[in-house]
Scaffold this motif. Structure first.
Motif, PDB file in Angstrom:
ATOM      1  N   LEU A  26      24.182  52.363  46.011  1.00  0.00           N
ATOM      2  CA  LEU A  26      24.221  53.695  44.565  1.00  0.00           C
ATOM      3  C   LEU A  26      25.639  54.282  45.139  1.00  0.00           C
ATOM      4  CD1 LEU A  26      23.346  54.767  42.267  1.00  0.00           C
ATOM      5  CD2 LEU A  26      22.223  57.013  44.287  1.00  0.00           C
ATOM      6  N   ALA A  27      25.784  54.418  46.760  1.00  0.00           N
ATOM      7  CA  ALA A  27      26.783  55.003  46.614  1.00  0.00           C
ATOM      8  C   ALA A  27      28.007  54.109  46.805  1.00  0.00           C
ATOM      9  CB  ALA A  27      27.282  55.553  48.592  1.00  0.00           C
ATOM     10  N   PHE A  28      28.035  52.644  46.675  1.00  0.00           N
ATOM     11  CA  PHE A  28      28.872  51.770  47.153  1.00  0.00           C
ATOM     12  C   PHE A  28      29.007  51.151  45.660  1.00  0.00           C
ATOM     13  CE2 PHE A  28      29.524  46.865  46.433  1.00  0.00           C
ATOM     14  CZ  PHE A  28      30.827  47.238  47.087  1.00  0.00           C
ATOM     15  N   GLN A  29      28.389  51.101  44.645  1.00  0.00           N
ATOM     16  CA  GLN A  29      28.379  51.043  43.504  1.00  0.00           C
ATOM     17  C   GLN A  29      28.526  52.038  43.361  1.00  0.00           C
ATOM     18  OE1 GLN A  29      27.973  48.529  41.440  1.00  0.00           O
ATOM     19  NE2 GLN A  29      26.754  46.774  42.422  1.00  0.00           N
ATOM     20  N   SER A  84      35.404  28.060  35.159  1.00  0.00           N
ATOM     21  CA  SER A  84      36.430  29.411  35.926  1.00  0.00           C
ATOM     22  C   SER A  84      35.717  30.432  35.242  1.00  0.00           C
ATOM     23  CB  SER A  84      37.911  29.344  35.130  1.00  0.00           C
ATOM     24  OG  SER A  84      37.745  29.479  33.981  1.00  0.00           O
ATOM     25  N   ILE A  85      35.007  30.333  33.955  1.00  0.00           N
ATOM     26  CA  ILE A  85      33.938  31.325  33.590  1.00  0.00           C
ATOM     27  C   ILE A  85      32.830  31.659  34.173  1.00  0.00           C
ATOM     28  CG2 ILE A  85      33.291  32.195  31.246  1.00  0.00           C
ATOM     29  CD1 ILE A  85      34.885  31.303  29.989  1.00  0.00           C
ATOM     30  N   VAL A  86      31.889  30.447  34.954  1.00  0.00           N
ATOM     31  CA  VAL A  86      31.005  30.644  35.275  1.00  0.00           C
ATOM     32  C   VAL A  86      31.730  31.348  37.182  1.00  0.00           C
ATOM     33  CG1 VAL A  86      29.339  29.451  36.453  1.00  0.00           C
ATOM     34  CG2 VAL A  86      29.990  29.318  34.217  1.00  0.00           C
ATOM     35  N   LEU A  87      32.559  30.681  37.705  1.00  0.00           N
ATOM     36  CA  LEU A  87      32.795  31.269  38.594  1.00  0.00           C
ATOM     37  C   LEU A  87      33.245  32.768  38.951  1.00  0.00           C
ATOM     38  CD1 LEU A  87      34.828  28.580  40.452  1.00  0.00           C
ATOM     39  CD2 LEU A  87      32.682  28.880  40.535  1.00  0.00           C
ATOM     40  N   LEU A  88      34.096  33.457  38.042  1.00  0.00           N
ATOM     41  CA  LEU A  88      34.593  34.558  37.484  1.00  0.00           C
ATOM     42  C   LEU A  88      33.152  35.821  37.367  1.00  0.00           C
ATOM     43  CD1 LEU A  88      36.737  37.030  37.647  1.00  0.00           C
ATOM     44  CD2 LEU A  88      36.315  35.937  34.746  1.00  0.00           C
ATOM     45  N   ALA A  89      32.123  35.184  36.575  1.00  0.00           N
ATOM     46  CA  ALA A  89      31.008  36.049  36.866  1.00  0.00           C
ATOM     47  C   ALA A  89      30.135  36.261  37.713  1.00  0.00           C
ATOM     48  CB  ALA A  89      29.978  34.547  35.845  1.00  0.00           C
ATOM     49  N   ILE A  90      30.189  34.424  39.340  1.00  0.00           N
ATOM     50  CA  ILE A  90      29.569  34.950  40.153  1.00  0.00           C
ATOM     51  C   ILE A  90      30.423  35.839  40.885  1.00  0.00           C
ATOM     52  CG2 ILE A  90      28.987  33.764  42.475  1.00  0.00           C
ATOM     53  CD1 ILE A  90      28.370  31.498  40.392  1.00  0.00           C
ATOM     54  N   ILE A  91      31.549  36.560  40.743  1.00  0.00           N
ATOM     55  CA  ILE A  91      32.380  36.944  41.913  1.00  0.00           C
ATOM     56  C   ILE A  91      32.335  38.638  40.765  1.00  0.00           C
ATOM     57  CG2 ILE A  91      34.513  37.451  42.137  1.00  0.00           C
ATOM     58  CD1 ILE A  91      35.757  34.679  42.163  1.00  0.00           C
ATOM     59  N   VAL A  92      31.765  39.259  39.564  1.00  0.00           N
ATOM     60  CA  VAL A  92      31.855  39.772  39.416  1.00  0.00           C
ATOM     61  C   VAL A  92      30.509  40.737  39.178  1.00  0.00           C
ATOM     62  CG1 VAL A  92      32.244  40.786  36.806  1.00  0.00           C
ATOM     63  CG2 VAL A  92      33.882  39.591  37.953  1.00  0.00           C
ATOM     64  N   GLN A  93      29.747  39.253  39.591  1.00  0.00           N
ATOM     65  CA  GLN A  93      27.928  40.456  39.267  1.00  0.00           C
ATOM     66  C   GLN A  93      28.135  41.392  40.074  1.00  0.00           C
ATOM     67  OE1 GLN A  93      25.536  39.973  41.275  1.00  0.00           O
ATOM     68  NE2 GLN A  93      24.194  40.101  40.435  1.00  0.00           N
ATOM     69  N   PRO A  94      27.960  41.219  41.375  1.00  0.00           N
ATOM     70  CA  PRO A  94      27.950  42.881  42.873  1.00  0.00           C
ATOM     71  C   PRO A  94      28.351  43.618  42.050  1.00  0.00           C
ATOM     72  CG  PRO A  94      28.356  40.410  43.476  1.00  0.00           C
ATOM     73  CD  PRO A  94      28.611  40.064  42.073  1.00  0.00           C
ATOM     74  N   PHE A  95      29.297  43.686  41.163  1.00  0.00           N
ATOM     75  CA  PHE A  95      30.252  45.164  40.450  1.00  0.00           C
ATOM     76  C   PHE A  95      29.566  45.513  38.661  1.00  0.00           C
ATOM     77  CE2 PHE A  95      33.217  42.389  43.182  1.00  0.00           C
ATOM     78  CZ  PHE A  95      32.419  43.431  44.977  1.00  0.00           C
ATOM     79  N   ALA A  96      29.113  44.051  38.397  1.00  0.00           N
ATOM     80  CA  ALA A  96      29.202  44.567  37.268  1.00  0.00           C
ATOM     81  C   ALA A  96      28.169  45.274  36.291  1.00  0.00           C
ATOM     82  CB  ALA A  96      28.081  43.467  36.637  1.00  0.00           C
ATOM     83  N   LYS A  97      27.551  46.069  37.041  1.00  0.00           N
ATOM     84  CA  LYS A  97      26.585  47.854  36.224  1.00  0.00           C
ATOM     85  C   LYS A  97      28.512  48.883  36.969  1.00  0.00           C
ATOM     86  CE  LYS A  97      22.117  46.917  36.829  1.00  0.00           C
ATOM     87  NZ  LYS A  97      20.391  47.155  37.422  1.00  0.00           N
ATOM     88  N   GLY A  98      28.405  48.442  37.573  1.00  0.00           N
ATOM     89  CA  GLY A  98      29.738  49.429  37.988  1.00  0.00           C
ATOM     90  C   GLY A  98      31.205  49.698  37.187  1.00  0.00           C
ATOM     91  N   VAL A 157      31.567  54.203  44.022  1.00  0.00           N
ATOM     92  CA  VAL A 157      33.125  54.057  44.496  1.00  0.00           C
ATOM     93  C   VAL A 157      33.315  52.841  44.055  1.00  0.00           C
ATOM     94  CG1 VAL A 157      34.387  53.280  46.276  1.00  0.00           C
ATOM     95  CG2 VAL A 157      32.621  54.845  47.014  1.00  0.00           C
ATOM     96  N   MET A 158      32.696  52.112  43.444  1.00  0.00           N
ATOM     97  CA  MET A 158      33.364  50.590  42.901  1.00  0.00           C
ATOM     98  C   MET A 158      33.701  51.205  41.355  1.00  0.00           C
ATOM     99  SD  MET A 158      34.443  48.152  44.695  1.00  0.00           S
ATOM    100  CE  MET A 158      33.617  49.522  46.190  1.00  0.00           C
ATOM    101  N   MET A 159      32.748  51.516  40.941  1.00  0.00           N
ATOM    102  CA  MET A 159      32.797  52.239  39.582  1.00  0.00           C
ATOM    103  C   MET A 159      34.337  53.517  39.975  1.00  0.00           C
ATOM    104  SD  MET A 159      32.497  54.799  36.982  1.00  0.00           S
ATOM    105  CE  MET A 159      30.838  56.295  37.970  1.00  0.00           C
ATOM    106  N   LEU A 160      34.099  53.799  39.952  1.00  0.00           N
ATOM    107  CA  LEU A 160      35.460  55.714  40.345  1.00  0.00           C
ATOM    108  C   LEU A 160      36.910  54.114  40.456  1.00  0.00           C
ATOM    109  CD1 LEU A 160      33.705  57.961  42.472  1.00  0.00           C
ATOM    110  CD2 LEU A 160      34.241  58.096  39.935  1.00  0.00           C
ATOM    111  N   ILE A 161      36.744  53.999  41.179  1.00  0.00           N
ATOM    112  CA  ILE A 161      38.345  52.314  41.595  1.00  0.00           C
ATOM    113  C   ILE A 161      38.821  51.685  39.835  1.00  0.00           C
ATOM    114  CG2 ILE A 161      39.859  51.163  42.609  1.00  0.00           C
ATOM    115  CD1 ILE A 161      37.484  51.415  45.241  1.00  0.00           C
TER     116      ILE A 161
END
Length: 363
Positions: free
Chosen positions: A162-165, A18-32, A167-171
């Motif tokens: 950059l705009a997408f990241q 579950s931790i590995v799958l969670l990391a895969i899901i979060v990876q696109p937004f990790a920096k944000g 927006v995700m960061m602000l949310i």
């Protein structure tokens, strides 16, 4: 008993999966998410004050802070864009009017001497190859059309990402402000650590993040002031605009403040001020560029219980390994290690030897 051990191992495997799958899901937004958590930790004190001022309305307080962050990001960008568009429009208008009234020769005479020599060389070359000029233009347009299209597509994709990241960061930033305390309490409750240890580590993270953010903004301000002194001495046009650009680019380690000094030095060189251009380039390297390596570790150290050399190498190491985000990750990783060592020594270390009882005096 054996079945209980097997069940535990299976359950541990499911948790790891579950931790590995969670990391895969979060990876696109990790920096944000990471930047949102850092900002939320740094501005949590302000959020609490505003919540009290708004009579316990945490949502309204978080919304006001998010709006302030948006304004802080958009206003400088909008101002710089408007200034550049205005200057570009004035330049195009000047070139058009000069060409209409005085022709190419008149425009060439208005250029600075170094640029005028370059223009003479280019015009002489064009006159020699005037017959083949149309063919050359057609050939270049045909060969470079695909490259230009790819470049434009890449620029648009990068801007959209950059705009997408952002927006995700602000949310995420908004929800971290509103629900951050509940998240910390939940982590404390599910953590296998002793009571209070997880919260202590998170408190250490917040302290480091706040120190790094404050030091980054303060260092950018120091670099902008130092650069402004150089711009005024070298008589750079619109020095305060260049100082403002220096401040915001100083917040981007991959670019740095010295780049603006080099750009201004190039402008001076093109306008025939060679000695001032040389002075500004040297000033940008020795003063503006190096002040970052001196001021930032000192400012970060003031908010942390960490030696200045450790802070210095943590900043540089994080930047080298993780890029821009490494300026935060480097000190966070080092502080995480030191916090674990301190907690282990305090809670699990060897007990200090009990002092021997003083000898009983003879009666």
């Amino acid at each position: 008993m054996a079945s209980d051990i097997v069940a535990r191992r299976v359950f541990a495997g499911l948790i790891l999966l579950s931790i590995v799958l969670l990391a895969i899901i979060v990876q696109p937004f990790a920096k944000g998410f990471f930047l949102a958590a850092v900002l939320a930790g740094a501005l949590y004190g302000l959020h609490k004050k505003l919540t009290r001022a708004f009579r316990g309305r945490a949502n309204l307080s978080a919304g006001v802070i998010c709006f302030g962050v948006i304004i802080a990001l958009l206003l400088p960008l909008t101002g710089f864009t408007a200034f550049l568009i205005s200057e570009a429009a004035d330049g195009v208008r000047f070139i058009r009017e000069t060409l209409r009234t005085e022709g190419v020769e008149g425009l060439k005479e208005r250029l600075p001497q170094p640029v005028r020599k370059l223009a003479d060389t280019v015009m002489d070359r064009l006159q020699v190859q005037e017959v083949q000029l149309d063919e050359k233009i057609q050939e270049q347009v045909s060969s470079q059309g695909g490259t230009a299209a790819k470049a434009v597509t890449g620029a648009v994709a990068a801007t959209g990402s950059l705009a997408f990241q952002t927006v995700m960061m602000l949310i995420a930033f908004y929800f971290f402000l509103v629900e951050g305390r509940k998240l910390v309490l939940w982590l404390e409750s599910v953590s296998p650590l002793k009571r209070g240890q997880a919260e202590e580590i998170l408190r250490e993270f917040r302290l480091v993040a706040t120190s790094v953010l404050v030091s980054s903004v303060a260092t950018a301000g120091v670099q902008a002031v130092a650069a402004l002194v150089g711009y005024l001495i070298a008589r750079v046009p619109v020095p305060f605009f260049f100082a403002a650009v220096t401040f915001f680019l100083a917040l981007v380690p991959a670019v740095g403040a010295a780049v603006v000094c080099f750009a201004a030095a190039g402008l001076l060189l093109l306008t025939g001020h060679q000695w001032m251009a040389l002075f500004l380039a040297v000033w940008g390297v020795l003063v503006v560029g190096l002040v970052d390596n001196i001021v930032k570790p000192l400012l970060v150290k003031r908010g942390l219980d960490m030696h200045g050399a450790i802070v210095f190498f943590a900043l540089l190491g994080g930047l080298a390994v993780f890029g821009t985000v490494g300026l935060l990750l480097g000190p966070l990783i080092v502080s995480f290690f030191l916090a674990l060592i301190r907690i282990y020594e305090r809670d699990y270390g060897r007990p200090s030897p009990r002092p021997a009882d003083p000898p009983t005096p003879p009666v």
